[in-house]
Design a protein around this motif. Structure first.
Motif, PDB file in Angstrom:
ATOM      1  N   SER A  75       0.849  -1.186   0.000  1.00 40.47           N
ATOM      2  CA  SER A  75       0.000   0.000   0.000  1.00 40.47           C
ATOM      3  C   SER A  75       0.887   1.238   0.000  1.00 40.47           C
ATOM      4  CB  SER A  75      -0.930   0.016   1.227  1.00 40.47           C
ATOM      5  OG  SER A  75      -0.226   0.395   2.389  1.00 40.47           O
ATOM      6  N   PHE A 133      -0.750   7.913   7.028  1.00 40.49           N
ATOM      7  CA  PHE A 133      -1.565   7.751   5.824  1.00 40.49           C
ATOM      8  C   PHE A 133      -1.734   9.131   5.188  1.00 40.49           C
ATOM      9  CE2 PHE A 133      -5.180   4.728   4.424  1.00 40.49           C
ATOM     10  CZ  PHE A 133      -5.082   5.160   3.114  1.00 40.49           C
ATOM     11  N   ARG A 134      -1.147   9.317   4.013  1.00 39.75           N
ATOM     12  CA  ARG A 134      -1.203  10.594   3.305  1.00 39.75           C
ATOM     13  C   ARG A 134      -0.661  11.744   4.154  1.00 39.75           C
ATOM     14  NH1 ARG A 134      -6.687  10.743  -0.486  1.00 39.75           N
ATOM     15  NH2 ARG A 134      -5.857   9.319  -2.076  1.00 39.75           N
ATOM     16  N   SER A 148      -8.915   5.303   0.994  1.00 40.76           N
ATOM     17  CA  SER A 148      -8.079   6.502   1.038  1.00 40.76           C
ATOM     18  C   SER A 148      -8.929   7.755   1.188  1.00 40.76           C
ATOM     19  CB  SER A 148      -7.229   6.606  -0.231  1.00 40.76           C
ATOM     20  OG  SER A 148      -6.363   5.488  -0.359  1.00 40.76           O
ATOM     21  N   GLY A 189      -7.291   8.338   6.101  1.00 42.23           N
ATOM     22  CA  GLY A 189      -7.860   7.153   5.471  1.00 42.23           C
ATOM     23  C   GLY A 189      -8.270   6.154   6.526  1.00 42.23           C
ATOM     24  N   GLU A 221      -0.495   9.795  -5.614  1.00 34.60           N
ATOM     25  CA  GLU A 221      -0.337   8.354  -5.405  1.00 34.60           C
ATOM     26  C   GLU A 221      -0.546   7.622  -6.718  1.00 34.60           C
ATOM     27  OE1 GLU A 221      -2.127   8.132  -0.839  1.00 34.60           O
ATOM     28  OE2 GLU A 221      -3.368   7.554  -2.561  1.00 34.60           O
TER      29      GLU A 221
END
Length: 615
Positions: A70, A87-88, A129, A143, A479
Motif C-alpha cells: 500500500s 496515511f497521506r 483513502s 484514510g 499516489e
C-alpha cells in the motif's frame, strides 16, 4: 464469554431446522459483507482490496502487509514493537481502523497498534483513502483500514492448520475452520505467535535486548438465517499479548507491556423488499499494564469498556438510487492510574445518499452530526462522484470535512491533561483517474488535506508536557497504484506496485512533519506454475526528518532504505479434500541496515518456514 458460547451452541442447534425453510426462498448473495456501506456508498472514493494471495504472502503481520502492499508509511519502535501508520502525511491517530463496520481506535490514545493485529483473522482487508468521518467517525482523516469477516452462506467445510518457525526463535501456530450451508455458517480461528526477537544490530556488536514478545488471537464468527427475511450474526475476537519493550542504540530498557483487547458484536439484519434494517450491539474492551521494570510487580494500569448500539436503515428505491440512515450511541468508561474514571457518551445521526442517474455518472451525498460529552458537536459532510467517460477510463472525485475528538489521555492524563481541547477539524479533496483493462489496472490520485486545531503535546513554561490545539497542517501529494496479471498456458504472473509523493507541512513553520517521507514505493511480483509459487517484495522509503526543525544528519533525520523479501511456496499434493504446502521466506535479503524510528534498528537478514495443511 459464556453468553457467546451459549449463543453459538443455540445457533448450531437450530441450523438443521432452518435449512428446509430457507432453501426455497433465500435469494441473498452467498457472501454477506460485514460493512456494506464500504461497497455501496463510496462511488467516488479510492478503495483497494487486498486479495487472498497477497494476504497469504504476508501472513501474521498487518504492518508488513500494508508496508509492502500500500501507500501507507509505518514507523516501528523495533520489530514487533509499537507500530504506527502515516496515511497521506497524517498522524497515527488520524487513521481509522474499522472492524466489520465499527471504528475500533483506542479511546485512550486514538490509535491502533498494527503489530497487535494478525492478518490470519480476516477474510478480506480493504484500504479506503481519504476522509471518512461521515461513515466511520473520529480519526478517519487520512484514510481507514477495514478488517472484514465476510460470512459465506453456501455448502462448505474447510479447515486449515499452520505451523511455522523462523529466525530469533520465532514460533507460530494457527487453526482456522469454516463450515456452513445456505442457512448457517461458522468460522473459528486461533493463532499464537512467540519470538525471542533478539536480532543483531547490523554494523554494531549489539543485539536487540529485552525485545521478546508473544500473543494469542482467537476469533469466532457466526451467521444464522432465522427466517427468509432475518439473519442473526455474531462476531467476536480476543487478543492477549505481552511484549518486553526493547531499548535503543543509546540506552537499554527493562520495560514490559501487557495488553488485551476484546471485541464482540451481535447483529440482527432484516430485509423486506426495498428495505433493509440492521441493528448492532457492540462491546469493546481494551486494557494495558505497563511495567517500568519487568522484574518488579509495580505497574501502571489503564482500561476502557465501550458499549455501542448502531442502527442502519437502507432503502433501495431501484438499481440506481438508494438511501441510508445511521443512528449510533456509545458509552465509554475508563479507569486508570493516570486518568481516574472518565466517562464519554456519544450520539451521532448520519444520512447517506447514492444515486447513479445514468451509465456515465454516479454520485453520493453524506451528512453526519455528532453530540459528545463536553458539549462538542462536530458536523461533517462528504460528496463524491464517479464518471465512466470511456470503456476503460474512469474519473473519481470526492471532498469532505472530517474530525478527530480528543482522547481520554489528551483530556484526563495526570499530570498534563487539558479539558479545554476542541476537536481537530479537517477539509480534504481527492481526484483520481482509473485505467481499467482486462489484465492491467492503473490508479492515479492527487489530494489536498488541511487540518486545523491539531492536538499536540508540548512542554509548558514549567516543563510539564500537555496537549494544546496549536497546529495547522497541509498535506498534499500524489499516489500511483499499478496492478497486472497474465496467464500464459499454465504460467501465471502477477505484478503490483505503489508510489507516493507526500508533502505534510506545519503551516506556521513551513517544515515537513517528522516521520513523513517525501517518497515511498513498493513492488510485488509473483510467479506460479503448477505446484510452485515464487514471489518477491520490495519496499523503498525515502529520507524522513526526526526533528521539527528539519535538521539533516544522524540526529535530525533518517536515511532512505530499500528492503527486499523473497519467498517460495511448494504444494506437495492438492485434491478436492486435502492440500499440503510448505513455504520459505527470506526477509531483508540484502541485509540492509535501516531504522524507521531513530536509534531503533530493524532486523538483519532472517528467514521464516511455514507448513500449511488444508483438510
Amino acid at each position: 464469554m459464556k453468553q457467546i458460547i451459549t449463543f453459538l451452541i443455540l445457533g448450531l442447534s437450530v441450523c438443521n431446522d432452518l435449512q428446509a425453510q430457507v432453501d426455497g426462498v433465500q435469494k441473498l448473495e452467498a457472501v454477506i459483507l460485514s460493512d456494506s456501506k464500504l461497497k455501496n456508498y463510496a462511488s467516488g472514493v479510492k478503495i483497494e482490496k487486498l486479495t487472498d494471495s497477497i494476504l497469504r504472502n504476508n501472513a501474521i503481520s498487518l504492518t508488513n502487509l500494508l508496508a509492502f502492499n500500500s501507500n501507507i508509511y509505518f514507523k516501528e519502535n523495533g520489530a514487533g514493537m509499537v507500530s504506527s501508520p502515516s496515511f497521506r502525511g497524517t498522524t497515527a491517530s488520524q487513521t481509522a481502523v474499522v472492524w466489520n463496520g465499527i471504528n475500533i481506535n483506542s479511546q485512550l490514545n486514538g490509535q491502533t497498534d498494527f503489530n497487535t493485529i494478525n492478518t490470519s483473522n480476516y477474510s478480506s482487508i480493504d484500504i479506503r483513502s481519504g476522509g471518512g468521518s461521515v461513515q466511520y467517525g473520529s480519526g478517519s482523516i487520512g484514510g481507514s483500514i477495514h478488517l472484514n469477516n465476510d460470512l459465506k452462506f453456501n455448502n462448505h467445510s474447510e479447515t486449515r492448520l499452520k505451523t511455522g518457525y523462523g529466525s530469533y526463535n520465532l514460533k507460530n501456530i494457527g487453526f482456522n475452520s469454516s463450515i456452513g450451508s445456505k442457512a448457517w455458517t461458522v468460522n473459528l480461528g486461533v493463532d499464537y505467535v512467540d519470538s525471542d526477537n533478539d536480532y543483531k544490530y547490523l554494523g554494531t556488536n549489539k543485539i536487540n535486548e529485552n525485545g521478546e514478545f508473544h500473543n494469542l488471537n482467537m476469533n469466532v464468527n457466526l451467521g444464522v438465517f432465522i427466517s427468509n427475511k432475518d439473519i442473526l450474526k455474531l462476531y467476536h475476537q480476543s487478543y492477549m499479548g505481552e511484549r518486553h519493550f526493547s531499548g535503543t542504540l543509546v540506552g537499554p530498557s527493562r520495560a514490559k507491556y501487557e495488553d488485551e483487547n476484546f471485541k464482540s458484536m451481535i447483529e440482527w439484519a432484516r430485509t423486506t423488499g426495498k428495505f433493509r434494517s440492521q441493528l448492532k450491539v457492540v462491546h469493546l474492551h481494551e486494557m494495558f499494564k505497563y511495567f517500568e521494570n519487568k522484574d518488579k510487580e509495580n505497574y501502571s494500569l489503564g482500561k476502557v469498556n465501550t458499549i455501542l448500539v448502531n442502527h442502519n436503515f437502507n432503502v433501495r428505491f431501484n438499481e440506481k438510487l438508494q438511501f441510508k440512515t445511521i443512528l449510533e450511541y456509545s458509552n465509554s468508561k475508563g479507569n486508570g492510574d493516570s486518568f481516574k474514571e472518565p466517562v464519554r457518551n456519544m450520539f451521532s445521526t448520519t444520512v447517506l445518499l447514492n444515486h447513479k442517474p445514468n451509465n456515465l455518472l454516479g454520485y453520493g451525498v453524506n451528512l453526519r452530526q455528532d453530540f459528545t460529552t463536553g458539549g462538542e458537536r462536530p458536523f461533517v459532510f462528504s460528496v463524491d462522484a464517479v464518471f465512466d467517460l470511456f470503456e476503460h477510463y474512469q474519473i473519481q472525485i470526492n471532498g469532505s470535512k472530517n474530525y478527530r475528538i480528543p482522547t481520554f489521555n489528551d483530556l484526563y492524563w495526570q499530570p498534563g491533561g487539558n479539558l479545554d481541547l476542541v476537536p481537530e477539524s479537517s477539509y480534504q479533496i481527492d481526484l483520481g483517474q482509473n485505467f481499467n483493462y482486462p489484465n492491467f489496472n492503473v490508479k492515479l490520485n492527487g489530494y489536498y488535506i488541511n487540518t486545523k486545531d491539531m492536538i499536540q503535546w508540548q512542554p509548558n513554561i514549567t516543563g510539564l508536557w500537555s496537549p494544546i490545539n496549536i497546529g495547522e497542517v497541509a498535506s498534499y501529494g500524489a499516489e500511483l497504484e499499478v496492478k497486472s496479471h497474465y496467464t500464459i498456458n499454465k504460467h501465471q504472473f502477477n505484478i503490483s506496485g505503489h508510489y507516493s509523493y507526500t508533502v505534510s507541512e506545519d503551516l506556521e513553520t513551513n517544515k515537513q512533519l517528522i516521520y513523513v517521507p517525501f517518497h515511498k514505493g513498493n513492488l510485488a511480483m509473483a510467479y506460479n506454475y503448477k505446484a510452485v509459487t515464487v514471489f518477491y517484495q520490495h519496499m523503498f522509503n525515502g529520507d524522513v526528518f526526526t526533528t521539527a526543525d528539519n535538521l539533516k544528519g544522524r540526529f535530525g533525520s533518517l536515511k532512505s532504505y530499500d528492503v527486499g523479501n523473497l519467498g517460495c511456496r511448494y504444494t506437495f499434493f492438492k485434491n478436492t479434500k486435502n492440500e499440503l504446502e510448505a513455504e520459505v521466506v527470506l526477509k531483508n535479503i540484502f541485509n540492509e541496515i535501516y531504522e524507521n524510528v531513530a536509534f531503533r534498528p530493524m532486523p538483519n537478514r532472517n528467514f521464516n518456514i511455514q507448513i500449511n495443511y488444508k483438510l
